[in-house]
Motif scaffolding. Sequence first.
Motif, PDB file in Angstrom:
ATOM      1  N   ILE A 191       1.058   4.259  -2.922  1.00  0.00           N
ATOM      2  CA  ILE A 191       0.873   5.689  -2.629  1.00  0.00           C
ATOM      3  C   ILE A 191       2.065   6.484  -3.170  1.00  0.00           C
ATOM      4  O   ILE A 191       1.908   7.554  -3.779  1.00  0.00           O
ATOM      5  CB  ILE A 191       0.689   5.911  -1.105  1.00  0.00           C
ATOM      6  N   GLU A 211       0.384   8.526   5.396  1.00  0.00           N
ATOM      7  CA  GLU A 211       0.060   9.128   4.083  1.00  0.00           C
ATOM      8  C   GLU A 211       0.707  10.502   3.949  1.00  0.00           C
ATOM      9  O   GLU A 211       1.231  10.855   2.898  1.00  0.00           O
ATOM     10  CB  GLU A 211      -1.452   9.198   3.890  1.00  0.00           C
ATOM     11  N   ARG A 212       0.667  11.283   5.049  1.00  0.00           N
ATOM     12  CA  ARG A 212       1.315  12.610   5.024  1.00  0.00           C
ATOM     13  C   ARG A 212       2.825  12.466   4.851  1.00  0.00           C
ATOM     14  O   ARG A 212       3.445  13.181   4.080  1.00  0.00           O
ATOM     15  CB  ARG A 212       1.036  13.375   6.335  1.00  0.00           C
ATOM     16  N   PRO A 263      -0.919   1.461   6.547  1.00  0.00           N
ATOM     17  CA  PRO A 263      -0.681   2.906   6.447  1.00  0.00           C
ATOM     18  C   PRO A 263      -1.906   3.701   6.917  1.00  0.00           C
ATOM     19  O   PRO A 263      -3.028   3.412   6.505  1.00  0.00           O
ATOM     20  CB  PRO A 263      -0.436   3.123   4.952  1.00  0.00           C
ATOM     21  N   SER A 291       5.648   2.778   8.663  1.00  0.00           N
ATOM     22  CA  SER A 291       4.230   2.575   8.978  1.00  0.00           C
ATOM     23  C   SER A 291       4.115   1.516  10.066  1.00  0.00           C
ATOM     24  O   SER A 291       4.765   0.470  10.004  1.00  0.00           O
ATOM     25  CB  SER A 291       3.503   2.109   7.704  1.00  0.00           C
ATOM     26  N   GLU A 308      -3.312   7.916   8.321  1.00  0.00           N
ATOM     27  CA  GLU A 308      -3.204   9.295   7.816  1.00  0.00           C
ATOM     28  C   GLU A 308      -1.820   9.884   8.041  1.00  0.00           C
ATOM     29  O   GLU A 308      -1.300  10.618   7.213  1.00  0.00           O
ATOM     30  CB  GLU A 308      -4.247  10.190   8.493  1.00  0.00           C
ATOM     31  N   LYS A 350       0.854  -1.215   0.000  1.00  0.00           N
ATOM     32  CA  LYS A 350       0.000   0.000   0.000  1.00  0.00           C
ATOM     33  C   LYS A 350       0.875   1.245   0.000  1.00  0.00           C
ATOM     34  O   LYS A 350       0.592   2.223  -0.706  1.00  0.00           O
ATOM     35  CB  LYS A 350      -0.901   0.010   1.237  1.00  0.00           C
TER      36      LYS A 350
END
Length: 159
Positions: A21, A139-140, A134, A130, A136, A17
């Motif tokens: 991203i 993701e940032r 993953p 992570s 938020e 994942k």
Amino acid sequence: MKKVLVTYYSRTGNTEKMAKIIAQGLADKGINVDLKRVDEVKIDSLTEYDGYIIGSPNYFGTMAAEVKKFIDESVKYYRKIEGKLVAAFTSTGMIGGGGETVCLDILKAFLIHGCLCLGFTRLGHYGPVSIGKPDERIERELAEMVNKYVEVLNRINNV
Ligand SMILES: Cc1cc2nc3c(=O)[nH]c(=O)nc-3n(C[C@H](O)[C@H](O)[C@H](O)COP(=O)(O)O)c2cc1C
């Protein structure tokens, strides 16, 4: 157009994942991206890229054997991939479970290749870590990593 390989190993999907991203983020910034599992990478393709972003789950504080195999095979291109830009990322089971040393081990191998390795001040210093899937926060961090990676990539000429 700059060309980047995003490659990873993942058994239960967390690292995969993260890789997806990252690859999407690079593509959104106009980078020509190849997203591949490590076992799909043709070692003879390494010279085609301007850089690599490499991810592995944390297995006992280091990379999975599949990622190590890829790195060991890259010895064929020792002294031929100097100056490529490299960043690392990992997925781990827990905080303090050894995630940082996974990124460091990956980066260490590419330092030996003479590559340029990215570190960070505003996220996991050696690369995003992570905790499981993953979230938020990660993701940032991945977005920030992509921003810095592309900014630096566009500034350097590969040697
Ligand atoms: C063989 C093995 C060793 C692992 N060793 C560690 C470890 O030392 N520390 C830790 O925090 N998590 C450890 N984990 C958990 C994984 O790093 C974690 O579940 C990770 O998110 C898996 O990534 P994946 O979904 O991409 O396969 C281990 C998992 C396996 C299967």
